[in-house]
Design a protein around this motif. Structure first.
Motif, PDB file in Angstrom:
ATOM      1  N   TYR A 135      16.149  17.058  -5.181  1.00 42.36           N
ATOM      2  CA  TYR A 135      15.040  18.000  -5.379  1.00 42.36           C
ATOM      3  C   TYR A 135      13.738  17.395  -4.836  1.00 42.36           C
ATOM      4  O   TYR A 135      12.976  18.066  -4.146  1.00 42.36           O
ATOM      5  CB  TYR A 135      14.885  18.358  -6.859  1.00 42.36           C
ATOM      6  N   ILE A 136      13.489  16.138  -5.150  1.00 43.10           N
ATOM      7  CA  ILE A 136      12.283  15.461  -4.658  1.00 43.10           C
ATOM      8  C   ILE A 136      12.267  15.480  -3.129  1.00 43.10           C
ATOM      9  O   ILE A 136      11.242  15.773  -2.513  1.00 43.10           O
ATOM     10  CB  ILE A 136      12.200  14.013  -5.194  1.00 43.10           C
ATOM     11  N   TYR A 137      13.400  15.180  -2.511  1.00 42.18           N
ATOM     12  CA  TYR A 137      13.471  15.173  -1.050  1.00 42.18           C
ATOM     13  C   TYR A 137      13.205  16.571  -0.479  1.00 42.18           C
ATOM     14  O   TYR A 137      12.484  16.717   0.501  1.00 42.18           O
ATOM     15  CB  TYR A 137      14.840  14.672  -0.579  1.00 42.18           C
ATOM     16  N   ASN A 138      13.790  17.582  -1.082  1.00 36.10           N
ATOM     17  CA  ASN A 138      13.729  18.951  -0.543  1.00 36.10           C
ATOM     18  C   ASN A 138      12.425  19.680  -0.809  1.00 36.10           C
ATOM     19  O   ASN A 138      12.174  20.718  -0.198  1.00 36.10           O
ATOM     20  CB  ASN A 138      14.860  19.804  -1.133  1.00 36.10           C
ATOM     21  N   ASN A 139      11.603  19.189  -1.718  1.00 36.33           N
ATOM     22  CA  ASN A 139      10.417  19.924  -2.148  1.00 36.33           C
ATOM     23  C   ASN A 139       9.163  19.076  -2.077  1.00 36.33           C
ATOM     24  O   ASN A 139       9.217  17.853  -2.165  1.00 36.33           O
ATOM     25  CB  ASN A 139      10.618  20.411  -3.590  1.00 36.33           C
ATOM     26  N   GLU A 140       8.038  19.757  -1.959  1.00 31.03           N
ATOM     27  CA  GLU A 140       6.754  19.072  -2.003  1.00 31.03           C
ATOM     28  C   GLU A 140       6.500  18.633  -3.442  1.00 31.03           C
ATOM     29  O   GLU A 140       6.666  19.406  -4.377  1.00 31.03           O
ATOM     30  CB  GLU A 140       5.637  20.002  -1.541  1.00 31.03           C
ATOM     31  N   ILE A 141       6.120  17.401  -3.591  1.00 27.37           N
ATOM     32  CA  ILE A 141       5.825  16.852  -4.910  1.00 27.37           C
ATOM     33  C   ILE A 141       4.308  16.752  -5.035  1.00 27.37           C
ATOM     34  O   ILE A 141       3.665  16.063  -4.245  1.00 27.37           O
ATOM     35  CB  ILE A 141       6.489  15.462  -5.093  1.00 27.37           C
ATOM     36  N   PRO A 142       3.732  17.454  -6.014  1.00 31.84           N
ATOM     37  CA  PRO A 142       2.273  17.436  -6.136  1.00 31.84           C
ATOM     38  C   PRO A 142       1.760  16.047  -6.517  1.00 31.84           C
ATOM     39  O   PRO A 142       2.354  15.359  -7.334  1.00 31.84           O
ATOM     40  CB  PRO A 142       1.989  18.454  -7.252  1.00 31.84           C
ATOM     41  N   ALA A 143       0.664  15.679  -5.894  1.00 30.73           N
ATOM     42  CA  ALA A 143       0.038  14.382  -6.170  1.00 30.73           C
ATOM     43  C   ALA A 143      -1.157  14.605  -7.094  1.00 30.73           C
ATOM     44  O   ALA A 143      -1.799  15.653  -7.048  1.00 30.73           O
ATOM     45  CB  ALA A 143      -0.428  13.739  -4.868  1.00 30.73           C
ATOM     46  N   PRO A 144      -1.471  13.616  -7.924  1.00 27.90           N
ATOM     47  CA  PRO A 144      -2.693  13.712  -8.731  1.00 27.90           C
ATOM     48  C   PRO A 144      -3.908  13.853  -7.818  1.00 27.90           C
ATOM     49  O   PRO A 144      -3.895  13.393  -6.660  1.00 27.90           O
ATOM     50  CB  PRO A 144      -2.732  12.379  -9.477  1.00 27.90           C
ATOM     51  N   SER A 145      -4.960  14.454  -8.308  1.00 28.32           N
ATOM     52  CA  SER A 145      -6.145  14.721  -7.487  1.00 28.32           C
ATOM     53  C   SER A 145      -6.768  13.453  -6.899  1.00 28.32           C
ATOM     54  O   SER A 145      -7.327  13.480  -5.818  1.00 28.32           O
ATOM     55  CB  SER A 145      -7.188  15.479  -8.306  1.00 28.32           C
ATOM     56  N   TRP A 146      -6.652  12.345  -7.572  1.00 28.41           N
ATOM     57  CA  TRP A 146      -7.253  11.080  -7.128  1.00 28.41           C
ATOM     58  C   TRP A 146      -6.361  10.301  -6.154  1.00 28.41           C
ATOM     59  O   TRP A 146      -6.783   9.312  -5.573  1.00 28.41           O
ATOM     60  CB  TRP A 146      -7.537  10.182  -8.343  1.00 28.41           C
ATOM     61  N   PHE A 147      -5.126  10.743  -5.952  1.00 29.61           N
ATOM     62  CA  PHE A 147      -4.132   9.952  -5.228  1.00 29.61           C
ATOM     63  C   PHE A 147      -4.510   9.694  -3.762  1.00 29.61           C
ATOM     64  O   PHE A 147      -4.344   8.583  -3.270  1.00 29.61           O
ATOM     65  CB  PHE A 147      -2.761  10.625  -5.305  1.00 29.61           C
ATOM     66  N   GLY A 148      -5.029  10.682  -3.066  1.00 27.93           N
ATOM     67  CA  GLY A 148      -5.384  10.499  -1.656  1.00 27.93           C
ATOM     68  C   GLY A 148      -6.395   9.387  -1.450  1.00 27.93           C
ATOM     69  O   GLY A 148      -6.221   8.517  -0.589  1.00 27.93           O
ATOM     70  N   ALA A 149      -7.453   9.382  -2.249  1.00 27.92           N
ATOM     71  CA  ALA A 149      -8.477   8.343  -2.140  1.00 27.92           C
ATOM     72  C   ALA A 149      -7.910   6.976  -2.524  1.00 27.92           C
ATOM     73  O   ALA A 149      -8.201   5.968  -1.868  1.00 27.92           O
ATOM     74  CB  ALA A 149      -9.666   8.686  -3.031  1.00 27.92           C
ATOM     75  N   HIS A 150      -7.074   6.944  -3.550  1.00 32.61           N
ATOM     76  CA  HIS A 150      -6.450   5.683  -3.979  1.00 32.61           C
ATOM     77  C   HIS A 150      -5.561   5.117  -2.874  1.00 32.61           C
ATOM     78  O   HIS A 150      -5.599   3.925  -2.583  1.00 32.61           O
ATOM     79  CB  HIS A 150      -5.625   5.912  -5.253  1.00 32.61           C
ATOM     80  N   GLU A 151      -4.783   5.992  -2.263  1.00 33.75           N
ATOM     81  CA  GLU A 151      -3.868   5.555  -1.199  1.00 33.75           C
ATOM     82  C   GLU A 151      -4.635   5.003  -0.004  1.00 33.75           C
ATOM     83  O   GLU A 151      -4.268   3.963   0.548  1.00 33.75           O
ATOM     84  CB  GLU A 151      -2.979   6.725  -0.783  1.00 33.75           C
ATOM     85  N   LYS A 152      -5.708   5.648   0.372  1.00 33.77           N
ATOM     86  CA  LYS A 152      -6.530   5.150   1.490  1.00 33.77           C
ATOM     87  C   LYS A 152      -7.103   3.775   1.154  1.00 33.77           C
ATOM     88  O   LYS A 152      -7.124   2.884   1.995  1.00 33.77           O
ATOM     89  CB  LYS A 152      -7.654   6.130   1.812  1.00 33.77           C
ATOM     90  N   GLN A 153      -7.563   3.610  -0.066  1.00 30.26           N
ATOM     91  CA  GLN A 153      -8.131   2.337  -0.508  1.00 30.26           C
ATOM     92  C   GLN A 153      -7.077   1.228  -0.515  1.00 30.26           C
ATOM     93  O   GLN A 153      -7.320   0.119  -0.058  1.00 30.26           O
ATOM     94  CB  GLN A 153      -8.731   2.492  -1.910  1.00 30.26           C
ATOM     95  N   MET A 154      -5.890   1.527  -1.013  1.00 27.15           N
ATOM     96  CA  MET A 154      -4.837   0.522  -1.149  1.00 27.15           C
ATOM     97  C   MET A 154      -4.164   0.162   0.169  1.00 27.15           C
ATOM     98  O   MET A 154      -3.642  -0.935   0.320  1.00 27.15           O
ATOM     99  CB  MET A 154      -3.761   1.000  -2.138  1.00 27.15           C
ATOM    100  N   HIS A 155      -4.151   1.090   1.105  1.00 31.28           N
ATOM    101  CA  HIS A 155      -3.387   0.892   2.337  1.00 31.28           C
ATOM    102  C   HIS A 155      -4.260   0.931   3.591  1.00 31.28           C
ATOM    103  O   HIS A 155      -3.830   1.427   4.628  1.00 31.28           O
ATOM    104  CB  HIS A 155      -2.279   1.935   2.417  1.00 31.28           C
ATOM    105  N   LYS A 156      -5.458   0.402   3.495  1.00 29.14           N
ATOM    106  CA  LYS A 156      -6.341   0.334   4.663  1.00 29.14           C
ATOM    107  C   LYS A 156      -5.652  -0.425   5.787  1.00 29.14           C
ATOM    108  O   LYS A 156      -5.064  -1.475   5.566  1.00 29.14           O
ATOM    109  CB  LYS A 156      -7.644  -0.372   4.314  1.00 29.14           C
ATOM    110  N   GLY A 157      -5.691   0.134   6.981  1.00 26.35           N
ATOM    111  CA  GLY A 157      -5.142  -0.543   8.153  1.00 26.35           C
ATOM    112  C   GLY A 157      -3.637  -0.465   8.297  1.00 26.35           C
ATOM    113  O   GLY A 157      -3.083  -0.983   9.253  1.00 26.35           O
ATOM    114  N   GLN A 158      -2.939   0.160   7.358  1.00 27.85           N
ATOM    115  CA  GLN A 158      -1.488   0.241   7.441  1.00 27.85           C
ATOM    116  C   GLN A 158      -1.024   1.596   7.963  1.00 27.85           C
ATOM    117  O   GLN A 158       0.163   1.872   7.981  1.00 27.85           O
ATOM    118  CB  GLN A 158      -0.857   0.008   6.061  1.00 27.85           C
ATOM    119  N   GLN A 159      -1.944   2.462   8.345  1.00 28.43           N
ATOM    120  CA  GLN A 159      -1.546   3.807   8.749  1.00 28.43           C
ATOM    121  C   GLN A 159      -1.656   4.017  10.237  1.00 28.43           C
ATOM    122  O   GLN A 159      -2.061   3.295  11.000  1.00 28.43           O
ATOM    123  CB  GLN A 159      -2.395   4.849   8.016  1.00 28.43           C
TER     124      GLN A 159
END
Length: 159
Positions: A135-159
């Motif tokens: 189900y997780i693979y087949n469907n979009e899994i909603p992210a918490p509202s803060w997740f995008g900013a957190h991910e950018k902060q944690m993974h700088k330079g890895q994208q």
């Protein structure tokens, strides 16, 4: 140790609750194509219910911050597995294997293990976990509202 006992208690309580629940919602026509990819006889609706009752307890999608979580958000886990596995079968196999029998060696996400600890073993059957992972693979899994900013902060330079 106390944290593991709390996790086990939460998982046991939600697992017992989910066993008594019946999903009486009508099937959404848009989900019917995903049901053909579900393992065993578990429907997409049933897998979504298992996900909501068993996984979001710790992997909260509505948390107000990263600090409020007991485990990493499922949207981040899905992204990590998608990036690492490259195809549906490997994604489902690796995530199911880990969720059914979590070990540090099998963990793909070492940072969250350091922060949150190792996920406790679940009371769910392997077929139920496989249905949730499918189900997780087949469907979009909603992210918490803060997740995008957190991910950018944690993974700088890895994208």
């Amino acid at each position: 140790m106390k944290k593991e006992v709390v996790y086990l208690g939460i998982i046991l309580a939600t697992s017992l609750f989910s066993l008594g629940c019946q999903d009486t919602r009508k099937k959404d026509a848009s989900k019917s194509s995903n049901e053909t990819f579900m393992p065993s006889s578990i429907t997409s609706d049933s897998a979504a219910n298992l996900l909501a009752v068993n996984c979001y307890v710790c992997h909260g999608r509505n948390s107000s911050s990263h600090e409020d979580l007991l485990a990493p958000p499922l949207a981040g886990i899905k992204k990590r597995y998608m990036n690492a596995t490259g195809n549906r079968e490997v994604f489902i196999e690796r995530m199911t294997t880990f969720a059914f029998n979590p070990t540090k060696d099998a963990a793909m996400m070492k940072g969250p293990i350091k922060r949150f600890g190792l996920m406790p073993k679940t009371a769910l059957k392997q077929s139920q976990i496989e249905a949730i992972v499918t189900y997780i693979y087949n469907n979009e899994i909603p992210a918490p509202s803060w997740f995008g900013a957190h991910e950018k902060q944690m993974h700088k330079g890895q994208q």
